[in-house]
Design an enzyme around this catalytic site. Structure first.
Site, short mmCIF file in Angstrom:
data_model
loop_
_atom_site.label_atom_id
_atom_site.label_comp_id
_atom_site.label_asym_id
_atom_site.label_seq_id
_atom_site.Cartn_x
_atom_site.Cartn_y
_atom_site.Cartn_z
CG ASP A 123 -0.24 -0.23 2.97
OD1 ASP A 123 1.19 -0.47 3.15
OD2 ASP A 123 -0.24 0.33 3.56
CB CYS A 126 5.32 -2.03 0.81
SG CYS A 126 6.66 -1.75 -0.97
CG HIS A 336 5.54 -5.69 -2.93
ND1 HIS A 336 4.95 -4.23 -1.42
CD2 HIS A 336 5.48 -6.01 -2.61
CE1 HIS A 336 4.11 -5.21 -1.33
NE2 HIS A 336 4.67 -6.17 -1.26
#
Length: 349
Positions: A123, A126, A336
């Site tokens: 979101d 991370c 991510h």
């Protein structure tokens, strides 16, 4: 831990497989054979490399995956339960495309060190979430910088000196609230110290792990911790900028940090970058260095898209102080981060 030399601007080594904004649909997963590739040396990352953030639909898909084992009325998991790292790879990367092959070989290499992985909610927090979760679950004592009695005085001190800090944009969980900014950040810093100290007092790694899992299920407390860490990042940025302006020696990353058109000074860094974290974007590569300096931990990242290059294992900062603890993360695309866990017995010290 061996470390490569810091690459110079304009001469960053390239990766062996191209990064894409999203995973190729229906293309990846499957267990890879260890290919006998030599393990590349650690290398400082391309600090000015452009970061590509996750698309909104990809973030929503990530959230759904993290809650599929829980009831709809229960809190979302910020860090999913662990699973076998090669089973995870098999589920995520099917087929034999160049990207899939690169990912599978990367995961095979990581599996020589770690047996399991924990997926982190995507979101745009991370990088903060994965780093803080690893640092706190591994702690055995309260870091000296958190023992500083003046820690919670920082917000008032800095905001009185730099009025532009009042442009601070609180995280999404605090939008619409009327709390005083100074008090809110003081509370966040106090909470970070309290939670970290509580974990440090626990006798076993299992106790700390369970307590961390509970902490990262409490959204209000969790997101308050991120406000504290972002403020510490801003504090370190101000220190580095002031040192640079005074002609003092500063790390190369801080020169690059303030060489960007969007962050010529700490005020621009706040408005254009730190304020976006958790809202519309995550941390860029050069900001991972700043995060490491803020929490005084070495952040070691397996960058799977850089498998079989000198950047496969990247360390932030490149030459950290020897007394800094080390946390390890996994990144498939530099946007991510997930968490490797359970060090293989034959590789543990």
């Amino acid at each position: 831990m061996s470390r490569g030399t810091m690459p110079q601007p304009g001469a960053w080594p390239g990766g062996s497989c191209a990064e894409t904004p999203a995973r190729e649909a229906g293309a990846e997963g499957g267990r890879a054979a260890a290919g006998g590739q030599p393990r590349p040396p650690l290398r400082g990352p391309p600090e000015h490399e452009e970061d590509m953030y996750r698309a909104a639909d990809e973030i929503e898909k990530e959230k759904e995956l993290l809650v599929h084992e829980r009831g709809a009325s229960e809190p979302r998991l910020s860090v999913a339960p662990e699973m076998d790292i090669m089973d995870y790879c098999k589920n995520e990367w099917r087929g034999n495309t160049q990207k899939a092959t690169c990912m599978k070989k990367g995961y095979e290499e990581v599996s020589q060190k770690f047996t399991s992985i924990r997926r982190v909610r995507g979101d745009n927090y991370c990088a903060l979430r994965a780093t803080l979760f690893q640092a706190m679950r591994q702690t055995e004592e309260l870091p000296l910088w958190l023992q500083d009695p003046d820690l919670t005085l920082l917000p008032e001190k800095l905001i009185s000196r730099y009025n532009w800090i009042r442009q601070w944009k609180l995280g999404l969980k605090f939008d619409g609230r009327s709390e005083d900014l100074v008090e809110k950040i003081k509370e966040s810093l106090a909470l970070l110290r309290k939670k970290w100290a509580g974990l440090a007092e626990m006798r076993t790694a299992e106790e700390r792990q369970m307590a961390c899992d509970e902490l990262f299920k409490n959204e209000e407390e969790e997101y308050s911790l991120y406000e504290a860490v972002k403020f510490l990042m801003l504090h370190r940025a101000i220190e580095l900028y002031d040192d640079k302006e005074k002609g003092k020696d500063v790390p190369l990353f801080s020169v690059l940090l303030f060489a960007r058109d969007t962050s010529n000074d700490p005020g621009q860094l706040l408005r254009n970058h730190l304020n976006q974290v958790g809202h519309t974007g995550g941390l860029e590569q050069v900001e991972m260095f700043l995060l490491a300096y803020a929490v005084r931990h070495t952040i070691r990242v397996y960058r799977l898209s850089k498998y079989n290059t000198e950047e496969f294992i990247t360390v932030y900062p490149t030459d950290p102080p020897k007394n800094w603890p080390v946390v390890t993360l996994i990144a498939e695309d530099d946007r991510h981060y997930n968490i490797p866990v359970r060090v293989c017995e034959e590789t543990s010290l």
